[in-house]
Design a protein around this motif. Structure first.
Motif, PDB file in Angstrom:
ATOM      1  N   PHE A 146     -76.087  17.445-148.099  1.00 48.68           N
ATOM      2  CA  PHE A 146     -77.381  18.058-148.391  1.00 48.68           C
ATOM      3  C   PHE A 146     -78.436  16.983-148.638  1.00 48.68           C
ATOM      4  CE2 PHE A 146     -80.568  19.583-151.351  1.00 48.68           C
ATOM      5  CZ  PHE A 146     -80.965  20.782-150.777  1.00 48.68           C
ATOM      6  N   ASN A 147     -78.094  15.994-149.427  1.00 48.22           N
ATOM      7  CA  ASN A 147     -79.052  14.932-149.755  1.00 48.22           C
ATOM      8  C   ASN A 147     -79.474  14.144-148.522  1.00 48.22           C
ATOM      9  OD1 ASN A 147     -78.952  15.585-152.483  1.00 48.22           O
ATOM     10  ND2 ASN A 147     -77.229  14.201-152.886  1.00 48.22           N
ATOM     11  N   ILE A 148     -78.524  13.858-147.618  1.00 47.68           N
ATOM     12  CA  ILE A 148     -78.843  13.100-146.406  1.00 47.68           C
ATOM     13  C   ILE A 148     -79.786  13.895-145.516  1.00 47.68           C
ATOM     14  CG2 ILE A 148     -77.891  12.132-144.273  1.00 47.68           C
ATOM     15  CD1 ILE A 148     -75.358  11.463-145.817  1.00 47.68           C
ATOM     16  N   ASN A 196     -73.092  19.100-132.448  1.00 50.59           N
ATOM     17  CA  ASN A 196     -73.204  19.574-133.830  1.00 50.59           C
ATOM     18  C   ASN A 196     -72.309  18.796-134.785  1.00 50.59           C
ATOM     19  OD1 ASN A 196     -75.032  21.510-133.101  1.00 50.59           O
ATOM     20  ND2 ASN A 196     -73.536  23.165-132.938  1.00 50.59           N
ATOM     21  N   ALA A 197     -71.162  18.359-134.284  1.00 50.23           N
ATOM     22  CA  ALA A 197     -70.255  17.589-135.133  1.00 50.23           C
ATOM     23  C   ALA A 197     -70.583  16.098-135.107  1.00 50.23           C
ATOM     24  CB  ALA A 197     -68.812  17.808-134.667  1.00 50.23           C
ATOM     25  N   ALA A 198     -71.142  15.629-134.017  1.00 51.31           N
ATOM     26  CA  ALA A 198     -71.384  14.191-133.863  1.00 51.31           C
ATOM     27  C   ALA A 198     -72.417  13.669-134.858  1.00 51.31           C
ATOM     28  CB  ALA A 198     -71.834  13.896-132.431  1.00 51.31           C
ATOM     29  N   THR A 199     -73.508  14.406-135.068  1.00 54.01           N
ATOM     30  CA  THR A 199     -74.578  13.920-135.947  1.00 54.01           C
ATOM     31  C   THR A 199     -74.114  13.713-137.389  1.00 54.01           C
ATOM     32  OG1 THR A 199     -76.271  14.937-134.548  1.00 54.01           O
ATOM     33  CG2 THR A 199     -76.910  14.355-136.785  1.00 54.01           C
ATOM     34  N   PRO A 200     -73.442  14.683-138.023  1.00 54.03           N
ATOM     35  CA  PRO A 200     -72.964  14.432-139.394  1.00 54.03           C
ATOM     36  C   PRO A 200     -72.024  13.234-139.482  1.00 54.03           C
ATOM     37  CG  PRO A 200     -72.889  16.772-138.906  1.00 54.03           C
ATOM     38  CD  PRO A 200     -73.195  16.080-137.617  1.00 54.03           C
ATOM     39  N   PHE A 201     -71.121  13.087-138.521  1.00 55.11           N
ATOM     40  CA  PHE A 201     -70.224  11.933-138.538  1.00 55.11           C
ATOM     41  C   PHE A 201     -71.020  10.634-138.410  1.00 55.11           C
ATOM     42  CE2 PHE A 201     -66.745  14.834-136.742  1.00 55.11           C
ATOM     43  CZ  PHE A 201     -66.145  14.970-137.982  1.00 55.11           C
ATOM     44  N   GLY A 228     -81.966  22.595-140.547  1.00 54.56           N
ATOM     45  CA  GLY A 228     -80.848  23.142-139.788  1.00 54.56           C
ATOM     46  C   GLY A 228     -79.605  22.280-139.875  1.00 54.56           C
ATOM     47  N   LEU A 229     -79.805  21.003-140.186  1.00 55.36           N
ATOM     48  CA  LEU A 229     -78.669  20.084-140.321  1.00 55.36           C
ATOM     49  C   LEU A 229     -77.960  20.229-141.665  1.00 55.36           C
ATOM     50  CD1 LEU A 229     -79.999  16.716-138.816  1.00 55.36           C
ATOM     51  CD2 LEU A 229     -78.079  18.068-137.966  1.00 55.36           C
ATOM     52  N   ILE A 230     -78.621  20.852-142.638  1.00 56.47           N
ATOM     53  CA  ILE A 230     -78.055  20.877-143.990  1.00 56.47           C
ATOM     54  C   ILE A 230     -76.669  21.512-143.999  1.00 56.47           C
ATOM     55  CG2 ILE A 230     -78.301  21.914-146.281  1.00 56.47           C
ATOM     56  CD1 ILE A 230     -81.275  21.431-146.117  1.00 56.47           C
ATOM     57  N   GLY A 231     -76.555  22.692-143.377  1.00 55.37           N
ATOM     58  CA  GLY A 231     -75.260  23.357-143.353  1.00 55.37           C
ATOM     59  C   GLY A 231     -74.194  22.535-142.652  1.00 55.37           C
ATOM     60  N   LEU A 232     -74.540  21.986-141.475  1.00 56.14           N
ATOM     61  CA  LEU A 232     -73.577  21.180-140.726  1.00 56.14           C
ATOM     62  C   LEU A 232     -73.183  19.927-141.493  1.00 56.14           C
ATOM     63  CD1 LEU A 232     -75.206  21.448-137.193  1.00 56.14           C
ATOM     64  CD2 LEU A 232     -73.048  22.461-137.914  1.00 56.14           C
ATOM     65  N   MET A 233     -74.203  19.258-142.078  1.00 58.92           N
ATOM     66  CA  MET A 233     -73.923  18.048-142.842  1.00 58.92           C
ATOM     67  C   MET A 233     -73.013  18.365-144.027  1.00 58.92           C
ATOM     68  SD  MET A 233     -75.350  15.364-141.543  1.00 58.92           S
ATOM     69  CE  MET A 233     -75.155  14.326-142.973  1.00 58.92           C
ATOM     70  N   ALA A 234     -73.324  19.445-144.734  1.00 58.35           N
ATOM     71  CA  ALA A 234     -72.521  19.806-145.894  1.00 58.35           C
ATOM     72  C   ALA A 234     -71.068  20.082-145.485  1.00 58.35           C
ATOM     73  CB  ALA A 234     -73.126  21.032-146.584  1.00 58.35           C
ATOM     74  N   MET A 235     -70.889  20.822-144.396  1.00 59.27           N
ATOM     75  CA  MET A 235     -69.531  21.156-143.974  1.00 59.27           C
ATOM     76  C   MET A 235     -68.752  19.914-143.552  1.00 59.27           C
ATOM     77  SD  MET A 235     -68.181  23.638-140.892  1.00 59.27           S
ATOM     78  CE  MET A 235     -68.591  22.468-139.599  1.00 59.27           C
ATOM     79  N   TRP A 236     -69.344  19.117-142.642  1.00 60.83           N
ATOM     80  CA  TRP A 236     -68.586  17.996-142.088  1.00 60.83           C
ATOM     81  C   TRP A 236     -68.364  16.874-143.099  1.00 60.83           C
ATOM     82  CZ3 TRP A 236     -65.482  18.591-138.376  1.00 60.83           C
ATOM     83  CH2 TRP A 236     -65.764  19.483-137.335  1.00 60.83           C
ATOM     84  N   LEU A 237     -69.348  16.609-143.930  1.00 70.01           N
ATOM     85  CA  LEU A 237     -69.136  15.558-144.927  1.00 70.01           C
ATOM     86  C   LEU A 237     -68.187  16.031-146.026  1.00 70.01           C
ATOM     87  CD1 LEU A 237     -72.517  13.685-145.274  1.00 70.01           C
ATOM     88  CD2 LEU A 237     -70.654  13.391-143.671  1.00 70.01           C
ATOM     89  N   GLY A 238     -68.128  17.348-146.241  1.00 66.27           N
ATOM     90  CA  GLY A 238     -67.100  17.875-147.138  1.00 66.27           C
ATOM     91  C   GLY A 238     -65.710  17.641-146.570  1.00 66.27           C
TER      92      GLY A 238
END
Length: 542
Positions: A407-409, A228-233, A166-176
């Motif tokens: 995605f990799n993370i 949702n934004a805090a974890t990718p950051f 479930g984190l893949i989409g969020l991680m991809a968006m925010w790290l992009g």
């Protein structure tokens, strides 16, 4: 440290499950093969049907004598009866709801489902045109806790993978988005702007390093309740911090300090706790904002202080003493401030300030934070991408590059997440917390005035977000959201964090196996937050 804690959670959970199951079997807790007196109420056409709906009535006297447990009222349980080949013997499919005694819920859960029990009913004599006296034999039950351990471990392993995916989409968006901002130089601008603060908290990190910007974004998102934004950051920040790590696989001082802030749970608006309170029928769901901010501040201050203290201790005795002597005035000033807060609070000044704040500016403050929380994410995305376009960055290409990294993370943290959540599930399902840990800790918490009903919530919060949420909702259901205990557990939830989850995810993202003293720092911060919550809620509402 985390290695030993992980092993202890599994062993204690398993040992507790075996002990409790053996005790249940020895005492015949579930009265396997025993016959419980009851009355069956049925329709007039009952005898002409093979299957019919009925009600099984068990008097509280019969239940108490059979199970050695008292109940308040007679039980009236809906059931579906099916005829067998033997005279007056019926198969019973019994439905269990939340109002049923805990013992019946345990019997139902032991079969893998939580709302049904299979039994056999033997009819003896007719009481009137629609009632029979009967005896019911419920399904045999054994190894309840070991079955729970098995089921929960399997279930939570799947849940851990779902969380990571479930984190893949969020991680991809925010790290992009972060990649675009980094290439445009915006992260460097943010880092330079807050350099005076970060230089003191993270002296090992160069002021213009990309890790600073990621950490600031993570902390800001947490404060606004944007989980949702805090974890990718945060995961991006850990990757940046790892680039400065001379000893790969071992947590650095900066990593531990950063996670101390994360596990302290510093939040301006505890949105989840407020939502649960509103759903429970609270007349003032937002009443916990003030108490949560106070407790979270104490937790954060404690976490930072303990992280710095452990830094000094690990650097050697001579450097520790030298640093204490050099900063003696600052240390004494901090102690004086803490004592002053306690004195003012105990004298009633905090109540007065809280009253003035609530009456004059609370609604404005609350509304401002709510508006910021709503517009924060779209503003960040548009401004970061827009700044990148202004600086002539190839925004699409750089966004895609950052998204690949996200995605990799997300995939990389799966093993760490599964390992930690499975251990916690075994510890919980095995009964180690409620049957062993809670009674031991009550020796300490009872003199502090901690209600016994709130202690499981305090213990569960560092272990599991969903588990603590369930406990909080149950406590509010029983005691009311606006009761002292209801406000207290709401403050617990809003001012602390799931420490084990945070450590597993964040360290897992950069393959950190030696976490050093990160866990003690996080747990001490949790304890400080719990005690501060108890103090401020007792002061204002006790």
């Amino acid at each position: 440290m985390l290695n030993y804690v992980w092993l202890a959670l599994i062993l204690l959970g398993f040992a507790s499950a075996v002990y409790l199951d053996v005790s249940d079997i020895t005492s015949n807790k579930f009265r396997n093969n025993g016959q419980l007196n009851c009355t069956v109420e049925y329709s007039e056409s009952f005898k002409n049907q093979k299957t019919t709906d009925a009600k099984i009535i068990v008097s509280k006297k019969s239940f108490g004598e059979f199970y050695n447990q008292s109940i308040e009222n007679d039980l009236v349980i809906p059931a579906t009866l099916t005829k067998t080949n033997q005279d007056n013997l019926y198969q019973a499919f019994i439905k269990i709801d939340n109002s049923a005694p805990e013992l019946l819920k345990e019997i139902a859960a032991s079969s893998g489902k939580e709302d049904d029990i299979i039994g056999q009913i033997k009819f003896y004599s007719t009481l009137d045109s629609s009632k029979y006296s009967a005896k019911i034999t419920l399904e045999s039950v054994s190894f309840v806790y070991l079955k729970k351990v098995t089921n929960e471990a399997i279930k939570i392993a799947g849940t851990a993978v779902e969380i990571a995916l479930g984190l893949i989409g969020l991680m991809a968006m925010w790290l992009g988005v972060m990649k675009v901002a980094e290439d445009a130089g915006l992260i460097k601008i943010i880092a330079n702007f807050i350099k005076p603060v970060t230089r003191r908290i993270f002296p090992e990190i160069p002021p213009d390093h990309p890790a600073i910007g990621s950490m600031v974004m993570n902390i800001s998102a947490n404060m606004l309740g944007l989980g949702n934004a805090a974890t990718p950051f945060g995961l991006k920040a850990m990757e940046e911090l790892d680039t400065l790590n001379p000893n790969k696989g071992t947590a650095t001082n900066s990593m531990i300090t950063f996670l101390a802030i994360n596990t302290a749970g510093l939040t301006l608006i505890p949105a989840t706790a407020i939502a649960v309170r509103a759903a429970a029928g609270s007349s003032d769901p937002t009443i916990i904002i003030g108490t949560t901010m106070f407790a979270a501040f104490c937790s954060t201050l404690t976490g930072l202080t303990m992280a710095k203290l452990f830094h000094l201790i690990s650097s050697g005795k001579e450097k520790f003493l030298e640093t204490v002597k050099r900063n003696l005035k600052k240390i004494l000033f901090i102690i004086l401030v803490i004592l002053s807060v306690i004195v003012l609070s105990s004298s009633g000044a905090l109540k007065f300030l809280s009253f003035i704040f609530n009456e004059m500016t609370f609604n404005l403050f609350k509304r401002t934070i709510e508006i910021i929380s709503v517009i924060a994410i779209p503003v960040i995305i548009v401004s970061f991408i827009g700044f990148g376009a202004y600086k002539k960055v190839k925004v699409y290409e750089q966004f895609v590059e950052g998204a690949k990294e996200g995605f990799n993370i997300a995939v990389r943290i799966i093993p760490y997440l599964v390992a930690m959540l499975v251990a916690i599930a075994i510890f919980r399902a095995g009964g180690a917390m409620n049957n062993w840990l809670v009674p031991i800790l009550k020796i300490v918490t009872d003199p502090l005035g901690m209600p016994a009903e709130a202690l499981p919530m305090a213990l569960m919060r560092p272990l599991s977000g969903s588990g603590s949420l369930g406990i909080m909702a149950e406590i509010m259901k029983v005691h009311g959201p606006d009761s002292f205990i209801g406000i207290l557990v709401s403050t617990f939830f809003g001012s602390t964090e799931t420490t084990f989850y945070v450590l597993a995810v964040y360290f897992g993202a950069v393959n950190i196996k030696n976490t050093r003293y990160a866990l003690p720092v996080g747990l001490i911060a949790d304890v400080a937050g719990i005690l501060a919550a108890l103090f401020i809620v007792t002061l204002l509402y006790g």
